[in-house]
Structure formats: C-alpha cells, structure tokens
Motif scaffolding. Structure first.
Motif, PDB file in Angstrom:
ATOM      1  N   ILE A 143       0.859  -1.188   0.000  1.00  0.00           N
ATOM      2  CA  ILE A 143       0.000   0.000   0.000  1.00  0.00           C
ATOM      3  C   ILE A 143       0.892   1.235   0.000  1.00  0.00           C
ATOM      4  O   ILE A 143       1.739   1.389   0.885  1.00  0.00           O
ATOM      5  N   PRO A 144       0.752   2.111  -1.003  1.00  0.00           N
ATOM      6  CA  PRO A 144       1.595   3.313  -1.034  1.00  0.00           C
ATOM      7  C   PRO A 144       1.147   4.340   0.006  1.00  0.00           C
ATOM      8  O   PRO A 144      -0.048   4.597   0.157  1.00  0.00           O
ATOM      9  N   TYR A 145       2.130   4.908   0.719  1.00  0.00           N
ATOM     10  CA  TYR A 145       1.848   5.947   1.702  1.00  0.00           C
ATOM     11  C   TYR A 145       2.821   7.094   1.512  1.00  0.00           C
ATOM     12  O   TYR A 145       3.979   6.875   1.162  1.00  0.00           O
ATOM     13  N   PRO A 146       2.357   8.332   1.749  1.00  0.00           N
ATOM     14  CA  PRO A 146       3.306   9.458   1.683  1.00  0.00           C
ATOM     15  C   PRO A 146       4.415   9.275   2.711  1.00  0.00           C
ATOM     16  O   PRO A 146       4.148   8.968   3.882  1.00  0.00           O
ATOM     17  N   GLY A 147       5.632   9.465   2.270  1.00  0.00           N
ATOM     18  CA  GLY A 147       6.751   9.337   3.191  1.00  0.00           C
ATOM     19  C   GLY A 147       6.680  10.332   4.334  1.00  0.00           C
ATOM     20  O   GLY A 147       7.140  10.047   5.441  1.00  0.00           O
ATOM     21  N   TYR A 148       6.051  11.477   4.091  1.00  0.00           N
ATOM     22  CA  TYR A 148       5.956  12.487   5.142  1.00  0.00           C
ATOM     23  C   TYR A 148       5.085  11.999   6.297  1.00  0.00           C
ATOM     24  O   TYR A 148       5.309  12.375   7.453  1.00  0.00           O
ATOM     25  N   SER A 149       4.085  11.170   6.003  1.00  0.00           N
ATOM     26  CA  SER A 149       3.250  10.617   7.073  1.00  0.00           C
ATOM     27  C   SER A 149       4.077   9.737   8.004  1.00  0.00           C
ATOM     28  O   SER A 149       3.876   9.740   9.227  1.00  0.00           O
ATOM     29  N   ILE A 150       5.015   8.993   7.432  1.00  0.00           N
ATOM     30  CA  ILE A 150       5.898   8.160   8.246  1.00  0.00           C
ATOM     31  C   ILE A 150       6.801   9.051   9.098  1.00  0.00           C
ATOM     32  O   ILE A 150       7.078   8.756  10.270  1.00  0.00           O
ATOM     33  N   LEU A 151       7.249  10.163   8.521  1.00  0.00           N
ATOM     34  CA  LEU A 151       8.060  11.120   9.282  1.00  0.00           C
ATOM     35  C   LEU A 151       7.267  11.665  10.467  1.00  0.00           C
ATOM     36  O   LEU A 151       7.814  11.794  11.579  1.00  0.00           O
ATOM     37  N   LEU A 152       5.981  11.976  10.260  1.00  0.00           N
ATOM     38  CA  LEU A 152       5.145  12.503  11.336  1.00  0.00           C
ATOM     39  C   LEU A 152       5.029  11.495  12.475  1.00  0.00           C
ATOM     40  O   LEU A 152       5.082  11.857  13.651  1.00  0.00           O
ATOM     41  N   ILE A 153       4.876  10.210  12.130  1.00  0.00           N
ATOM     42  CA  ILE A 153       4.829   9.168  13.153  1.00  0.00           C
ATOM     43  C   ILE A 153       6.149   9.139  13.920  1.00  0.00           C
ATOM     44  O   ILE A 153       6.171   9.036  15.159  1.00  0.00           O
ATOM     45  N   GLY A 154       7.256   9.253  13.197  1.00  0.00           N
ATOM     46  CA  GLY A 154       8.564   9.251  13.843  1.00  0.00           C
ATOM     47  C   GLY A 154       8.750  10.432  14.771  1.00  0.00           C
ATOM     48  O   GLY A 154       9.301  10.287  15.878  1.00  0.00           O
ATOM     49  N   VAL A 155       8.290  11.606  14.360  1.00  0.00           N
ATOM     50  CA  VAL A 155       8.394  12.799  15.213  1.00  0.00           C
ATOM     51  C   VAL A 155       7.596  12.602  16.501  1.00  0.00           C
ATOM     52  O   VAL A 155       8.058  12.938  17.598  1.00  0.00           O
ATOM     53  N   GLY A 212       2.226  21.945  15.203  1.00  0.00           N
ATOM     54  CA  GLY A 212       1.877  22.877  14.143  1.00  0.00           C
ATOM     55  C   GLY A 212       2.921  22.945  13.050  1.00  0.00           C
ATOM     56  O   GLY A 212       2.599  22.989  11.856  1.00  0.00           O
ATOM     57  N   ALA A 213       4.198  22.939  13.444  1.00  0.00           N
ATOM     58  CA  ALA A 213       5.281  23.065  12.469  1.00  0.00           C
ATOM     59  C   ALA A 213       5.298  21.890  11.495  1.00  0.00           C
ATOM     60  O   ALA A 213       5.441  22.073  10.277  1.00  0.00           O
ATOM     61  N   PHE A 214       5.162  20.673  12.012  1.00  0.00           N
ATOM     62  CA  PHE A 214       5.241  19.509  11.131  1.00  0.00           C
ATOM     63  C   PHE A 214       3.915  19.195  10.446  1.00  0.00           C
ATOM     64  O   PHE A 214       3.862  18.331   9.576  1.00  0.00           O
ATOM     65  N   THR A 215       2.851  19.906  10.824  1.00  0.00           N
ATOM     66  CA  THR A 215       1.586  19.798  10.091  1.00  0.00           C
ATOM     67  C   THR A 215       1.535  20.788   8.948  1.00  0.00           C
ATOM     68  O   THR A 215       0.837  20.556   7.952  1.00  0.00           O
ATOM     69  N   ALA A 216       2.274  21.901   9.057  1.00  0.00           N
ATOM     70  CA  ALA A 216       2.199  22.970   8.068  1.00  0.00           C
ATOM     71  C   ALA A 216       2.403  22.499   6.629  1.00  0.00           C
ATOM     72  O   ALA A 216       1.679  22.940   5.726  1.00  0.00           O
ATOM     73  N   PRO A 217       3.366  21.593   6.337  1.00  0.00           N
ATOM     74  CA  PRO A 217       3.522  21.163   4.949  1.00  0.00           C
ATOM     75  C   PRO A 217       2.364  20.312   4.415  1.00  0.00           C
ATOM     76  O   PRO A 217       2.275  20.078   3.216  1.00  0.00           O
ATOM     77  N   MET A 218       1.471  19.865   5.286  1.00  0.00           N
ATOM     78  CA  MET A 218       0.372  18.992   4.878  1.00  0.00           C
ATOM     79  C   MET A 218      -0.923  19.752   4.629  1.00  0.00           C
ATOM     80  O   MET A 218      -1.889  19.178   4.111  1.00  0.00           O
ATOM     81  N   ILE A 219      -0.979  21.031   5.000  1.00  0.00           N
ATOM     82  CA  ILE A 219      -2.219  21.799   4.946  1.00  0.00           C
ATOM     83  C   ILE A 219      -1.932  23.193   4.400  1.00  0.00           C
ATOM     84  O   ILE A 219      -0.784  23.564   4.184  1.00  0.00           O
ATOM     85  N   SER A 220      -3.008  23.949   4.193  1.00  0.00           N
ATOM     86  CA  SER A 220      -2.860  25.384   3.967  1.00  0.00           C
ATOM     87  C   SER A 220      -2.985  26.059   5.325  1.00  0.00           C
ATOM     88  O   SER A 220      -3.946  25.824   6.061  1.00  0.00           O
ATOM     89  N   VAL A 221      -2.018  26.872   5.680  1.00  0.00           N
ATOM     90  CA  VAL A 221      -1.992  27.524   6.987  1.00  0.00           C
ATOM     91  C   VAL A 221      -2.826  28.791   6.889  1.00  0.00           C
ATOM     92  O   VAL A 221      -2.437  29.759   6.231  1.00  0.00           O
ATOM     93  N   VAL A 222      -3.971  28.784   7.553  1.00  0.00           N
ATOM     94  CA  VAL A 222      -4.931  29.890   7.463  1.00  0.00           C
ATOM     95  C   VAL A 222      -5.442  30.246   8.854  1.00  0.00           C
ATOM     96  O   VAL A 222      -5.337  29.448   9.788  1.00  0.00           O
ATOM     97  N   PRO A 223      -6.020  31.445   9.011  1.00  0.00           N
ATOM     98  CA  PRO A 223      -6.650  31.779  10.295  1.00  0.00           C
ATOM     99  C   PRO A 223      -7.762  30.787  10.627  1.00  0.00           C
ATOM    100  O   PRO A 223      -8.469  30.304   9.740  1.00  0.00           O
TER     101      PRO A 223
END
Length: 298
Positions: A143-155, A212-223
C-alpha cells in the motif's frame, strides 16, 4: 485485510498528530493545573512560523532536506520565546485562582493571539508543501503511503519517548512528577516551583508548536486553525485523563482509529464518532482512562 491495514495506518498517522498537540496540553494541566484554552493558538503559531521559515528557506535555494531542520527550528523558537512570555506575563498571576478566572484569562489570550497572528501574517493562506513532497511515497504491505506521514509518526514517537525519558530519568523530571502529585509537599521540601512551572509551560508550548510546524507542509496555513485543534486536543486529554501522558497516548490512538474507521466506512459520522467516544468514556469513567490520582486533603 488490506482495508483494515489502511484504516489502522491512517489511524496511526492521525493519532501521531493528535498526540503532538495534546501532550503539551495534558502536561501543562498536570503541573500548573490550568486548562489552557490558548493551546490551539500555540499550535497555530508553530504552523505559521514553520510555513514562513520553509518559504524563506526555499526562496534562498538552499539544500532541500535541510527544510526539516527549519521546521524543527521554527517550533523551538516559538516555544522558547512564547512560552516564557506567556507564563511569566499572564499565567503566574492566576495560579490557584478559581478555574473560571483561569479559563477566562486563557480565552482572552486565545483571542489576542488570533488577532496577533492576523496582524503579522495576514489572512491569506500560506502553502509550505515542498517538504511534504520531498520524501515521495513508501510501500507498506503493498500500500503506497506518503513518506511524510511516516516522518510525522517518527516525530511523535521521538517527542513522546524523549518526554517520557525526561520525566522518568532526570532530576527535573522527577521534581515535575512530585509537583503533579503534591505541590505543597514539594514546596516544603525546597523545590523551586516557580522555575518548574516556567520550564513545564515552555516544554508544553514547544510540543504544541512542534505539532503545528510539522503539520504545516500537509495543509494550507490559514486563520482559524486554532479552534479545531483545541477542541480535538481537549477530547483526547479528557478521554485519556487530564494530566496523564500515558492517557494522551491511548486517547490519541483511540480517537485516531475511530476517526479513520468512520472516514473509510461512514464519513458523515467522522466528528460525531469522536465525541461519542468522549461521551462514553465520561459516562463510565468521568476522570478519564488514566487520570492521575488527586491528593485528598483532610
């Protein structure tokens, strides 16, 4: 079986994010005995700072993998600067006060920080997506997964493991535990409670900013990021038990898996299912699954 694996993996990724935003909240409550309604704003500050740092970093044409260091650095700067300012400037004046005053004070801080972020960063969205795409995809059981998701788990694992080791095996960590269980005796034995309060709130702020910092690349940062985050963080800590780090882990995993199951099976009930779990836990165990025992005064 493949769908079950996807549900569990998605739940684990979401739980990692939830743990990062809820661990600081439960730590702050455990030591300071303050429910910090502004915790979501600290998360948003981390997201905005990280987005700005990443955009600045790539505009200079620097080495792309170094952008992950920029994310971490942005979270640390927010925590080290905002944490002491808030704790010394506001919270130390409301320790031991009626919980209503504490909630009103932290809610006022939430409103101030929300408008402050609009003044600094405006109301337009920030897109810091490039660190997300750098890691490509990985295959987990086909199953393909974004590598960044694995990084988030590691963090999340590193943050939780580091916090646990700090609390269990350092002198300051043991003093923090002592204050959680009995602040009056800790003071009588010579613990510098004021300094430990400052350290604890700064650490909680760093954890919120890290989420917040490691979520920022996954979303649009808005009010408006703060509102959804603080509601979910409270759901996690209420399920796990206020002041319990282990409870935050279990609460995050439970909410993450339930939410993932609903998204894949009954997406209309995604948010309802999360709060249903919280309601059931409160119904049968009002103090949460792993609540810390309160010292009873006679």
């Amino acid at each position: 079986m493949e769908q079950l694996a996807i549900i569990l993996m998605d739940g684990l990724v979401y739980a990692s994010w939830l743990f990062l935003i809820s661990a600081g909240l439960t730590l702050i409550y455990g030591v300071l005995r303050i429910l910090n309604l502004a915790h979501g704003s600290l998360y948003a500050l981390g997201a905005y700072a990280a987005a700005s740092a990443v955009l600045f970093y790539f505009d200079r044409g620097l080495w792309p993998p170094g952008s992950y260091v920029a994310l971490l650095g942005a979270a640390l700067i927010i925590g080290i600067v905002a944490g002491p300012l808030i704790e010394r400037g506001l919270l130390r004046w409301i320790y031991g006060r009626d919980p209503v005053y504490q909630l009103l004070a932290t809610y006022a801080l939430f409103l101030i920080l929300e408008d402050g972020m609009k003044l600094v960063w405006g109301v337009n969205p920030y897109y810091a997506y490039r660190p997300y795409g750098l890691l490509g995809t990985v295959q987990l059981g086909g199953i393909p997964y974004p590598g960044y998701s694995i990084l988030l788990i590691g963090v999340a694992l590193l943050a939780g493991g580091g916090l646990s080791l700090f609390i269990r095996f350092t002198r300051i960590g043991r003093l923090v535990v002592a204050i959680i269980h009995d602040p009056e005796i800790s003071v009588a034995l010579g613990a510098n409670v004021s300094r430990l309060f400052l350290l604890t709130f700064t650490l909680g702020t760093i954890l919120a900013a890290l989420g917040g910092a490691f979520t920022a690349p996954m979303i649009s940062v808005v009010p408006g990021l703060s509102v959804e985050v603080i509601v979910l963080a409270f759901a996690v800590v209420v399920i796990g038990g206020l002041g319990s780090l282990e409870g935050s882990v279990i609460g995050a995993l439970l909410v993450g898996v339930v939410r993932s199951l609903m998204v894949h099976r009954i997406p209309e009930l995604e948010l309802f299912a999360i709060y249903l779990v919280m309601a059931l836990v409160l119904l049968f165990r009002p103090q949460g699954l792993f609540a810390i025992e309160e010292v009873r005064r006679v």
